[in-house]
Design an enzyme around this catalytic site. Sequence first.
Site, PDB file in Angstrom:
ATOM      1  CG  HIS A 150       0.085 -16.920   7.635  1.00  0.00           C
ATOM      2  ND1 HIS A 150      -1.165 -17.157   6.841  1.00  0.00           N
ATOM      3  CD2 HIS A 150       1.205 -17.769   7.133  1.00  0.00           C
ATOM      4  CE1 HIS A 150      -0.782 -18.519   6.200  1.00  0.00           C
ATOM      5  NE2 HIS A 150       0.289 -18.504   6.317  1.00  0.00           N
ATOM      6  CG  HIS A 178       3.969 -22.291   9.144  1.00  0.00           C
ATOM      7  ND1 HIS A 178       3.561 -23.528   8.401  1.00  0.00           N
ATOM      8  CD2 HIS A 178       3.245 -21.393   8.633  1.00  0.00           C
ATOM      9  CE1 HIS A 178       2.919 -23.443   7.485  1.00  0.00           C
ATOM     10  NE2 HIS A 178       2.770 -21.903   7.409  1.00  0.00           N
ATOM     11  CE  LYS A 214      -1.650 -25.575   6.950  1.00  0.00           C
ATOM     12  NZ  LYS A 214      -0.878 -24.250   7.191  1.00  0.00           N
TER      13      LYS A 214
END
Length: 393
Positions: free
Chosen positions: A272, A287, A330
């Site tokens: 993730h 990220h 996003k």
Amino acid sequence: MWRSKPRDQQSFYQTIEDFGGLWKRDKVVCKNRKHKTESTKIVNKNKLEKMCAATNNTQYNFNHDNRQNNTDSNSNNSTNTLDKDKCEKLKRFILIVVLAVVGIIGWHIYEYFYAGKGGPDPETFVEHEIIDLTRRLFADEVSANNYPISVNFQGKTKSFARDDRAAQPLLQIDDAALSNTSSTISLLRRLFDNYVLDVHTIESTSDEQAQEELDFLNAILKTSMMKHTMRFLQQKGRVSAEHNAQLQLLKSIWFTQYSRSKGRMGSSGFEHVFLAELREESILGLHNWIYFHEQEMQGNLDYKGFIEKIELDKNKYVLATRFSFHNHVKPYNTLFIGTSPEFELSVYTVCFLLHVEEPCPVQMGKTKFNINTNAWDWHGRKTLAAAYPSLEK
């Protein structure tokens, strides 16, 4: 008529005599007055001389007294000055003593209330410790890891915008400089092809993939940054000093597989944060700047512009951006730019273990902001669901 003449003459002569007498009398009176005036002048002169003499004597005595008083005054002033200096020195000494006592008492109060010894808010002390730790970790990061990257921010955008404010990629990197097989970045990139993006897909880990995960974690644990982090976590009672215990802690937090959809084991904290996931039309995670750059180079990611940015140091940023990934948008995403895998893993791990589900205060350089971490409870086992920098005020 002749009889009357003698009378007239007599009256005339009598009048002359009367004038003569008056003149003589006035002359005497004037003489007496002149004498009296001169006597008065002499008396007054004598009196004046006596007064002047007395005045001179008084002035002499006054001047003498003044000189004496000045002498006494100078002596008194000198004594007063010495007394005043002594008094000021005594005041300063007393003030120093009082400040020292207050400082000692204040330090003991600080230790009692903020060192976990019955203090009303031990969490506040933990936050201060995290801030101090991250500040020192970032100082080590700046001195140890300077990557040859170029950041092209281009246009500023907003999360609700639909246009493209950046015609070129965000990052330009000399991949050859990052291909050192012993570097943590190289070991990180080896993991990128071990995962499936779709969270609905059940993933399995081969022995080779499991070994790549261990190689990456062992390399991370050898860095001075993670060693420093583990010592800090030892003090907090979160891990022991044994290498295997630290390895298992990181593996449990980052590589435990769990389900984000319908019980299918297709996700992990590492995937993730350091890669990305897709769930229906949504982009999850992503990220990490190294994965961001790699996906730009492969044509899978289109950078649309920055929303907000903070420069932490040369070529080191916190960035909020909008982009599309595999044709999914996003609208808002945050990530570090130019930081090492060990730095990000250290900061995220500390915040997850000590300040999960709450904004975790950190300091990097002179900048303070928060790290957000979320936990995933998988069959009673708490593992990492998300970790990212927050630019919310």
